[in-house]
Design a protein around this motif. Structure first.
Motif, PDB file in Angstrom:
ATOM      1  N   LYS A  14      -7.211  -0.237   6.759  1.00  0.00           N
ATOM      2  CA  LYS A  14      -6.610   0.899   6.068  1.00  0.00           C
ATOM      3  C   LYS A  14      -5.970   1.863   7.064  1.00  0.00           C
ATOM      4  O   LYS A  14      -6.509   2.112   8.135  1.00  0.00           O
ATOM      5  N   GLU A  16      -4.313   5.666   7.819  1.00  0.00           N
ATOM      6  CA  GLU A  16      -4.252   7.058   7.383  1.00  0.00           C
ATOM      7  C   GLU A  16      -2.799   7.426   7.098  1.00  0.00           C
ATOM      8  O   GLU A  16      -1.920   7.234   7.945  1.00  0.00           O
ATOM      9  N   THR A  17      -2.549   7.953   5.912  1.00  0.00           N
ATOM     10  CA  THR A  17      -1.178   8.234   5.482  1.00  0.00           C
ATOM     11  C   THR A  17      -0.475   9.239   6.378  1.00  0.00           C
ATOM     12  O   THR A  17       0.753   9.200   6.514  1.00  0.00           O
ATOM     13  N   ARG A  18      -1.220  10.131   7.023  1.00  0.00           N
ATOM     14  CA  ARG A  18      -0.587  11.138   7.880  1.00  0.00           C
ATOM     15  C   ARG A  18       0.041  10.529   9.125  1.00  0.00           C
ATOM     16  O   ARG A  18       0.830  11.176   9.810  1.00  0.00           O
ATOM     17  N   LEU A 160      -5.052   6.357  -1.511  1.00  0.00           N
ATOM     18  CA  LEU A 160      -5.453   6.610  -0.130  1.00  0.00           C
ATOM     19  C   LEU A 160      -5.513   8.109   0.163  1.00  0.00           C
ATOM     20  O   LEU A 160      -6.451   8.600   0.804  1.00  0.00           O
ATOM     21  N   LYS A 161      -4.505   8.831  -0.304  1.00  0.00           N
ATOM     22  CA  LYS A 161      -4.458  10.270  -0.066  1.00  0.00           C
ATOM     23  C   LYS A 161      -5.639  10.979  -0.715  1.00  0.00           C
ATOM     24  O   LYS A 161      -6.208  11.921  -0.146  1.00  0.00           O
ATOM     25  N   GLU A 163      -8.567   9.593  -1.323  1.00  0.00           N
ATOM     26  CA  GLU A 163      -9.746   9.222  -0.531  1.00  0.00           C
ATOM     27  C   GLU A 163      -9.817  10.055   0.750  1.00  0.00           C
ATOM     28  O   GLU A 163     -10.892  10.513   1.147  1.00  0.00           O
ATOM     29  N   GLU A 164      -8.661  10.260   1.389  1.00  0.00           N
ATOM     30  CA  GLU A 164      -8.617  11.034   2.623  1.00  0.00           C
ATOM     31  C   GLU A 164      -8.971  12.492   2.377  1.00  0.00           C
ATOM     32  O   GLU A 164      -9.713  13.117   3.152  1.00  0.00           O
ATOM     33  N   ALA A 167     -12.656  12.692   1.857  1.00  0.00           N
ATOM     34  CA  ALA A 167     -13.410  12.492   3.097  1.00  0.00           C
ATOM     35  C   ALA A 167     -13.358  13.725   3.993  1.00  0.00           C
ATOM     36  O   ALA A 167     -14.323  14.021   4.701  1.00  0.00           O
ATOM     37  N   MET A 168     -12.240  14.455   3.958  1.00  0.00           N
ATOM     38  CA  MET A 168     -12.068  15.613   4.831  1.00  0.00           C
ATOM     39  C   MET A 168     -12.587  16.908   4.214  1.00  0.00           C
ATOM     40  O   MET A 168     -12.731  17.921   4.910  1.00  0.00           O
TER      41      MET A 168
END
Length: 245
Positions: A14, A16-18, A160-161, A163-164, A167-168
């Motif tokens: 996976k 990270e989108t950033r 994904l965003k 989930e991120e 998580a943050m």
């Protein structure tokens, strides 16, 4: 397939989108990956570069491409050739006390024609090295979701965003509630907009738009609610049989 065979892949597949951005290469839309982000991910898994993993350049060359011309007819003249830079590396890593090695190539345009004339990219060797490292790491599963084309699916990227963000978040319960409320607000807005359609044509266009979006969001319950709103507004807009008679 044993879990052991996939233990690296599943840890790094996976992205990270950033650390991604959209780019256009040779007329094609692609997802561009940050090379530094992939190096960071490899360092997290294997250890510092040079200790837990690294690479060795085993071949480097400049390749001539096709001739480049300017002008037409009798004034047509060759001003040079396109030149590409190619670099081959052997990327090595240590996993469970064993040493692995992967050979890969990196390629970059070095001399080529632009709309402003001929140009030379002095950073081509650096770009080729980054390209080779990224390609070698992809063989282990790093950023597999990008290379498998999953980033072309906006639903996957949105998930994904979320989930991120979760998580943050310092308050995960609050973030979960925020995401849930965001979905509920979107549905409410869609239903309200459908309910304000003034013609059957507008209504059908709105229905297609929102059903497609709900499908992309993987929200079957939303599709059912949007369909019900569509049918209700359609019944209100269509002339009744009595009036038609």
């Amino acid at each position: 397939m044993s879990d052991k065979n996939m233990q690296i892949w599943e840890k790094v597949e996976k992205t990270e989108t950033r650390f991604t951005k959209k780019a256009k290469v040779n007329g094609q839309d692609i997802t561009s990956l940050s090379g530094t982000a992939m190096v960071m991910k490899a360092t997290e898994l294997f250890g510092p570069v040079g200790i837990g993993w690294g690479w060795k350049i085993i071949d480097e060359r400049f390749d001539e491409g096709h001739e480049i011309y300017i002008g037409e007819g009798d004034k047509r003249a060759c001003i040079g050739r396109e030149i590409g830079h190619t670099l081959k590396i052997a990327l090595w890593f240590i996993q469970d006390g064993q040493r692995g090695e992967i050979e890969q190539y990196g390629c970059t345009r070095y001399q080529y024609k632009t709309s402003y004339g001929m140009t030379t990219d002095g950073e081509a060797p650096k770009k080729s090295l980054t390209d080779a490292i990224k390609k070698a790491l992809s063989m282990l599963g790093f950023s597999a979701d990008v290379f498998l084309g999953l980033f072309d699916d906006q639903t996957y990227v949105d998930q994904l965003k979320e989930e991120e963000a979760l998580a943050m978040a310092e308050d995960k319960d609050a973030e979960m509630l925020r995401q849930k409320q965001e979905r509920v607000d979107w549905l409410a807005s869609a239903v309200e907009t459908i309910g304000k359609a003034v013609t059957l044509h507008e209504l059908k266009l709105l229905n297609v738009k929102y059903v497609r979006e709900a499908t992309r969001r993987n929200e079957p319950a939303f599709i059912a609610r949007i369909t019900r709103a569509f049918e209700e507004r359609k019944a209100a807009l269509e002339p009744s049989k009595e009036n038609a008679a």
